[in-house]
Write a protein that holds these residues in place. Structure first.
Motif, PDB file in Angstrom:
ATOM      1  N   LEU A  99       0.849  -1.418  -0.005  1.00 15.32           N
ATOM      2  CA  LEU A  99       0.032  -0.166   0.019  1.00 15.32           C
ATOM      3  C   LEU A  99       0.814   1.281   0.037  1.00 15.32           C
ATOM      4  O   LEU A  99       0.524   2.329  -0.516  1.00 15.32           O
ATOM      5  N   THR A 100       1.840   1.321   0.873  1.00 18.04           N
ATOM      6  CA  THR A 100       2.878   2.514   0.693  1.00 18.04           C
ATOM      7  C   THR A 100       3.379   2.413  -0.661  1.00 18.04           C
ATOM      8  O   THR A 100       3.724   3.858  -1.006  1.00 18.04           O
ATOM      9  N   GLY A 101       3.780   1.588  -1.509  1.00 21.16           N
ATOM     10  CA  GLY A 101       4.238   1.659  -2.730  1.00 21.16           C
ATOM     11  C   GLY A 101       3.225   2.232  -3.710  1.00 21.16           C
ATOM     12  O   GLY A 101       3.536   3.082  -4.585  1.00 21.16           O
ATOM     13  N   VAL A 102       1.996   1.667  -3.477  1.00 25.77           N
ATOM     14  CA  VAL A 102       0.718   2.173  -4.365  1.00 25.77           C
ATOM     15  C   VAL A 102       0.652   3.794  -3.938  1.00 25.77           C
ATOM     16  O   VAL A 102       0.393   4.528  -4.919  1.00 25.77           O
ATOM     17  N   GLY A 103       0.884   4.142  -2.690  1.00 21.71           N
ATOM     18  CA  GLY A 103       0.603   5.617  -2.386  1.00 21.71           C
ATOM     19  C   GLY A 103       1.594   6.471  -3.018  1.00 21.71           C
ATOM     20  O   GLY A 103       1.531   7.567  -3.317  1.00 21.71           O
ATOM     21  N   PHE A 104       3.010   5.958  -3.077  1.00 16.02           N
ATOM     22  CA  PHE A 104       3.800   6.695  -3.627  1.00 16.02           C
ATOM     23  C   PHE A 104       3.875   7.097  -5.252  1.00 16.02           C
ATOM     24  O   PHE A 104       3.914   7.918  -5.770  1.00 16.02           O
ATOM     25  N   VAL A 105       3.190   5.698  -5.914  1.00 19.86           N
ATOM     26  CA  VAL A 105       3.126   5.811  -7.212  1.00 19.86           C
ATOM     27  C   VAL A 105       2.245   6.695  -7.759  1.00 19.86           C
ATOM     28  O   VAL A 105       2.257   7.527  -8.628  1.00 19.86           O
ATOM     29  N   VAL A 113       4.888   7.009   1.539  1.00 20.08           N
ATOM     30  CA  VAL A 113       6.002   6.135   1.755  1.00 20.08           C
ATOM     31  C   VAL A 113       6.455   6.506   3.167  1.00 20.08           C
ATOM     32  O   VAL A 113       6.993   5.688   4.131  1.00 20.08           O
ATOM     33  N   ASN A 114       6.166   7.851   3.647  1.00 20.82           N
ATOM     34  CA  ASN A 114       6.752   8.307   5.004  1.00 20.82           C
ATOM     35  C   ASN A 114       5.863   7.898   6.258  1.00 20.82           C
ATOM     36  O   ASN A 114       6.245   8.160   7.089  1.00 20.82           O
ATOM     37  N   MET A 115       4.766   6.829   5.969  1.00 19.54           N
ATOM     38  CA  MET A 115       3.916   6.581   6.821  1.00 19.54           C
ATOM     39  C   MET A 115       4.596   5.287   7.562  1.00 19.54           C
ATOM     40  O   MET A 115       5.052   4.540   6.881  1.00 19.54           O
ATOM     41  N   SER A 116       4.661   5.274   8.804  1.00 20.92           N
ATOM     42  CA  SER A 116       5.128   4.391   9.815  1.00 20.92           C
ATOM     43  C   SER A 116       3.881   2.987   9.738  1.00 20.92           C
ATOM     44  O   SER A 116       2.654   3.435   9.401  1.00 20.92           O
ATOM     45  N   PRO A 117       4.343   1.701  10.054  1.00 20.15           N
ATOM     46  CA  PRO A 117       3.310   0.895  10.212  1.00 20.15           C
ATOM     47  C   PRO A 117       2.146   1.125  11.234  1.00 20.15           C
ATOM     48  O   PRO A 117       0.898   0.862  10.869  1.00 20.15           O
ATOM     49  N   GLU A 118       2.431   1.892  12.213  1.00 22.82           N
ATOM     50  CA  GLU A 118       1.330   2.332  13.117  1.00 22.82           C
ATOM     51  C   GLU A 118       0.517   3.191  12.447  1.00 22.82           C
ATOM     52  O   GLU A 118      -0.792   3.398  12.553  1.00 22.82           O
ATOM     53  N   ASP A 119       0.908   4.133  11.495  1.00 29.88           N
ATOM     54  CA  ASP A 119       0.166   5.193  10.873  1.00 29.88           C
ATOM     55  C   ASP A 119      -0.910   4.307   9.964  1.00 29.88           C
ATOM     56  O   ASP A 119      -2.077   4.846   9.844  1.00 29.88           O
TER      57      ASP A 119
END
Length: 127
Positions: A99-105, A113-119
């Motif tokens: 999901l962080t990769g999709v958010g970046f793209v 990408v700067n979100m932590s797993p807790e976020d």
């Protein structure tokens, strides 16, 4: 409907399907039984949503209640439940990376990408 709510729905659906897959495989491998797909999907939804919103323990208890309904022995129920929950937790970590990769793209602010797993977990727990 904004992009965040669409991706929130899709990410929760992905986690439900992930849980369904782990439960189906562990159920068939360790018990040699095949419960109906609809029942497995219903239990997946019933276990994932409380796992995300309340506690993993509640999702685990829901799964154990289903396994007791299926009349499994204690050993089979514990093995299936632990395998399913462990697989779900590992799969959830992989899903977070995806999901962080999709958010970046796609430049989605909630999945940067700067979100932590807790976020990310906090985002998935939003109403």
């Amino acid at each position: 409907m904004n992009t965040d709510s669409v991706f929130l729905f899709l990410s929760i659906l992905l986690l439900v399907l992930l849980y369904y897959g782990f439960m189906k495989v562990s159920f068939e491998v360790f018990t040699y039984k095949k419960p109906s797909r609809a029942l497995l999907f219903l239990v997946s939804v019933a276990a994932v949503l409380p796992s995300l919103r309340v506690s993993y323990v509640l999702g685990f208890l829901i799964l154990l209640a289903f396994l007791a309904y299926e009349r499994l022995s204690l050993r089979e129920a514990v093995v299936v439940a632990l395998t399913t929950q462990f697989g779900f937790m590992i799969g959830m970590a992989v899903t977070m990376v995806f999901l962080t990769g999709v958010g970046f793209v796609l430049n989605i602010p909630s999945f940067k990408v700067n979100m932590s797993p807790e976020d990310i977990i906090r985002f998935l727990k939003k109403p």
